[in-house]
Design an enzyme around this catalytic site. Sequence first.
Site, PDB file in Angstrom:
ATOM      1  N   ARG A 117       0.927  -1.139   0.006  1.00  0.00           N
ATOM      2  CA  ARG A 117      -0.056   0.107  -0.071  1.00  0.00           C
ATOM      3  C   ARG A 117       0.936   1.339   0.181  1.00  0.00           C
ATOM      4  O   ARG A 117       0.333   2.385  -0.439  1.00  0.00           O
ATOM      5  CB  ARG A 117      -0.910  -0.041   1.168  1.00  0.00           C
ATOM      6  CG  ARG A 117      -2.011  -1.080   0.932  1.00  0.00           C
ATOM      7  CD  ARG A 117      -3.196  -0.738   2.157  1.00  0.00           C
ATOM      8  NE  ARG A 117      -2.682  -1.074   3.353  1.00  0.00           N
ATOM      9  CZ  ARG A 117      -2.676  -2.027   4.113  1.00  0.00           C
ATOM     10  NH1 ARG A 117      -3.293  -3.274   3.279  1.00  0.00           N
ATOM     11  NH2 ARG A 117      -2.235  -2.456   5.212  1.00  0.00           N
ATOM     12  N   SER A 135      -1.848 -16.393   5.686  1.00  0.00           N
ATOM     13  CA  SER A 135      -2.997 -15.539   6.267  1.00  0.00           C
ATOM     14  C   SER A 135      -4.182 -16.389   6.844  1.00  0.00           C
ATOM     15  O   SER A 135      -5.330 -15.923   6.635  1.00  0.00           O
ATOM     16  CB  SER A 135      -3.490 -14.568   5.325  1.00  0.00           C
ATOM     17  OG  SER A 135      -4.253 -13.581   5.862  1.00  0.00           O
ATOM     18  N   CYS A 174      -6.302 -18.047  15.359  1.00  0.00           N
ATOM     19  CA  CYS A 174      -7.116 -17.979  16.656  1.00  0.00           C
ATOM     20  C   CYS A 174      -8.673 -18.604  16.493  1.00  0.00           C
ATOM     21  O   CYS A 174      -9.358 -18.875  17.573  1.00  0.00           O
ATOM     22  CB  CYS A 174      -7.433 -16.459  16.722  1.00  0.00           C
ATOM     23  SG  CYS A 174      -5.930 -15.341  16.902  1.00  0.00           S
ATOM     24  N   THR A 206      16.294  -5.595  13.275  1.00  0.00           N
ATOM     25  CA  THR A 206      17.253  -6.550  14.134  1.00  0.00           C
ATOM     26  C   THR A 206      18.646  -5.871  14.110  1.00  0.00           C
ATOM     27  O   THR A 206      18.765  -4.890  13.758  1.00  0.00           O
ATOM     28  CB  THR A 206      17.180  -7.915  13.351  1.00  0.00           C
ATOM     29  OG1 THR A 206      17.952  -7.774  12.139  1.00  0.00           O
ATOM     30  CG2 THR A 206      15.834  -8.494  13.223  1.00  0.00           C
ATOM     31  N   PRO A 214      20.765  -4.017   9.861  1.00  0.00           N
ATOM     32  CA  PRO A 214      19.741  -2.965   9.670  1.00  0.00           C
ATOM     33  C   PRO A 214      19.154  -3.243   8.231  1.00  0.00           C
ATOM     34  O   PRO A 214      18.044  -2.520   8.362  1.00  0.00           O
ATOM     35  CB  PRO A 214      20.882  -1.768   9.273  1.00  0.00           C
ATOM     36  CG  PRO A 214      22.235  -2.364   9.346  1.00  0.00           C
ATOM     37  CD  PRO A 214      22.423  -3.628  10.053  1.00  0.00           C
ATOM     38  N   ILE A 235      17.481  -6.294   8.010  1.00  0.00           N
ATOM     39  CA  ILE A 235      16.798  -7.333   8.502  1.00  0.00           C
ATOM     40  C   ILE A 235      15.870  -6.841   9.652  1.00  0.00           C
ATOM     41  O   ILE A 235      16.158  -6.506  10.785  1.00  0.00           O
ATOM     42  CB  ILE A 235      17.584  -8.495   8.897  1.00  0.00           C
ATOM     43  CG1 ILE A 235      18.461  -8.934   7.516  1.00  0.00           C
ATOM     44  CG2 ILE A 235      16.539  -9.782   9.288  1.00  0.00           C
ATOM     45  CD1 ILE A 235      19.301 -10.442   8.151  1.00  0.00           C
ATOM     46  N   TYR A 284     -23.660   5.255  27.881  1.00  0.00           N
ATOM     47  CA  TYR A 284     -24.710   4.777  28.927  1.00  0.00           C
ATOM     48  C   TYR A 284     -26.126   4.615  28.528  1.00  0.00           C
ATOM     49  O   TYR A 284     -26.523   5.914  28.275  1.00  0.00           O
ATOM     50  CB  TYR A 284     -24.566   5.405  30.242  1.00  0.00           C
ATOM     51  CG  TYR A 284     -25.853   4.956  30.994  1.00  0.00           C
ATOM     52  CD1 TYR A 284     -26.189   3.785  31.294  1.00  0.00           C
ATOM     53  CD2 TYR A 284     -26.972   6.176  31.564  1.00  0.00           C
ATOM     54  CE1 TYR A 284     -27.281   3.308  32.227  1.00  0.00           C
ATOM     55  CE2 TYR A 284     -27.944   5.613  32.247  1.00  0.00           C
ATOM     56  CZ  TYR A 284     -28.276   4.418  32.380  1.00  0.00           C
ATOM     57  OH  TYR A 284     -29.370   4.015  33.190  1.00  0.00           O
ATOM     58  N   LYS A 302     -23.005   5.090  36.320  1.00  0.00           N
ATOM     59  CA  LYS A 302     -21.550   4.819  36.883  1.00  0.00           C
ATOM     60  C   LYS A 302     -21.025   3.493  36.632  1.00  0.00           C
ATOM     61  O   LYS A 302     -21.242   2.523  36.915  1.00  0.00           O
ATOM     62  CB  LYS A 302     -21.604   4.786  38.504  1.00  0.00           C
ATOM     63  CG  LYS A 302     -21.797   6.060  39.275  1.00  0.00           C
ATOM     64  CD  LYS A 302     -21.679   5.865  40.592  1.00  0.00           C
ATOM     65  CE  LYS A 302     -22.821   6.506  41.323  1.00  0.00           C
ATOM     66  NZ  LYS A 302     -23.248   5.844  42.778  1.00  0.00           N
TER      67      LYS A 302
END
Length: 592
Positions: free
Chosen positions: A23, A40, A44, A274, A277, A279, A427, A435
């Site tokens: 992008r 991808s 989970c 890491t 520079p 990587i 609320y 509260k």
Amino acid sequence: MNKKVLVVGGVAGGATAAARLRRLDEHAQIIVFERGDYISFANCGLPYYIGDVITEEENLTLQTPESFKRRFNIDVRTRSEVTKINRDKKTVEVKDAGGKVYEESYDYLILSPGAAPLVPPIEGINAEGVFTLRNIPDTYRIKNYVLQNNPKSAVVVGAGYIGIEMAENLHLLGLDVSIVELSDHIIQPLDFDMAADVHRHILSKGIALYLNCGVTGLYFQNGTYEVRLSDGNSIYTDMVILAVGVKPESRLAKDAGLKLGIRDCIVTDNHMRTSDPFIYAVGDAVETVDVVTGNKVFVPLASPANRQGRIAADNIAGRDSIYGGTLGTAILKVFDMTVAAAGCNEKTLMAAGIDYEKSFTFSASNASYYPGATYMTIKLLFEKKGGKILGAQITGYKGVDKRIDVIATAIKAGMNVFDLTNLELSYAPPFGSAKDPVNMAGYVASNIINGDMKIFHWHDVKNLDLDNVTILDVRTKAEFSKGTITGAINIPLDDLRERMSQLDPQKPVYVFCQIGLRGYIASRILIQNGFENVYNLSGGYRLLKSVTTPLKAFHVNGKKLQSTKEKQSEDQKTMELSEKGFAASDVPPNEE
Ligand code: FAD
């Protein structure tokens, strides 16, 4: 000249980094190498596919190499393992599906190889019916084993997030599930006191819990696995899930001479760069910084992996982008209960030498007069001086997700407990209270910091010197008669002003009620009537009971193994208590 960027690992961190980079830079050449068949995918969601909650196989993959190519013009090579990094030549060696090894050059390399399940070196661990869960092939192995062998029981070793999710999902499939956990409580981001209600909830569902138990060996005989425990007991089962944690996949980085840190995680700076520079590294394989303590930590969660992937891509594209550390904000569904944590727990605060205090509040998810309100316990950890928020744990039913995210945001923003009292949160009766539970947690913690209320905790009760202190139960007579702290006298709150003369003002008074609110009011009355040392029990008798009552069920410490029938009748009783959140008697109307 156009940059050439290689990405190792095509799931959470890797896929995010590649997509973000495209992008920002339409002209970069981007190649993603993924050792497995899928990119991808929804790690989970895997336990829920096993439990038939997610029923469509295609829902497990969010992108395919083809869709990635079409949308992002990224060259995704699955079944392609990066086996070596030649930092001097800026190339990697890749082994493809056919076993052919070739070299690919890079200007920048992003490592997102993830973490692998820990497999303890115990006898029988490699048997056919013993599984770990990390990816889609593992998921199919477990699912196929269940379909083909029709197991009646399973033992889950390890009560972390994945272990608990697997226990629930195998239970949903009708298996008789036992959980074995080395520690004295499940879900390590929680403290023991906050895990106590969750233990009961799990037991109420008919799942057996073996706490303080390790597995010493797995033995397969006559079609059954004997899971031998460190306390000498054995569980006999048809399958075993190992979920004892993960370790970073940092071998590639190590072989390339990149700097490793705690638990062999890859070390990066706050740009995710890491020690080389050219990587970058992100996700489960990297060491990160705890936002609260500043210490180095290993937090293998999806949100940090995704954010770090984006930051690595930003920096490669020339945008200065910084990762601000990890809070460990996490949430877990435990059947109908929700368990969540953010920031530090007591163990991490003690290890970091931070002087903290804690408060417990028990609040309704929404206006209690609106149907369906349930209760949640919020444990707030904060600096003793100044009240900076250090961590929170919440267990409950409805609305836990919203409150943990508000407090996680407050921790990240460096807020203190007084700030929580000033948050203006949405609320209306179906959603919250004027509260809000977060405001309430802030009020209580502020009262403690201000000195308006001195507190004592459930673990202080056993040390009270009955001869020299007054223990005052300000609940109703009916509540008192059902159980109280040994040595307590009962003066219901509404009678306190009249009966105060019965108390010795020279003695410290340890007040308690059911959840802490009436105790607070009582302590304010006493303090303003000349009692100098008044302490209110934080979290009240409800928390004390929850933490100190031995679990009624069978398998704790392997001490008592009941028959399934006995077990179910115990479960039923516990379930009646926990079904609506908590027993109605937990919260008398005047405490709400
Ligand atoms: P991964 O997403 O694991 O991706 C690493 C990829 O790199 C792997 O596919 C691997 O095959 C590939 N790879 C490794 N080495 C090489 C190599 N040399 N060459 C090519 N490819 C390589 N986190 C949460 O926050 N919430 C949850 O609810 C949650 N649930 C989870 C449930 C399960 C069952 C699992 C396994 C994890 C869960 N997680 C959860 C953790 C979350 O999935 C990880 O934190 C996240 O995926 C880490 O992203 P990553 O890019 O570092 O690694």
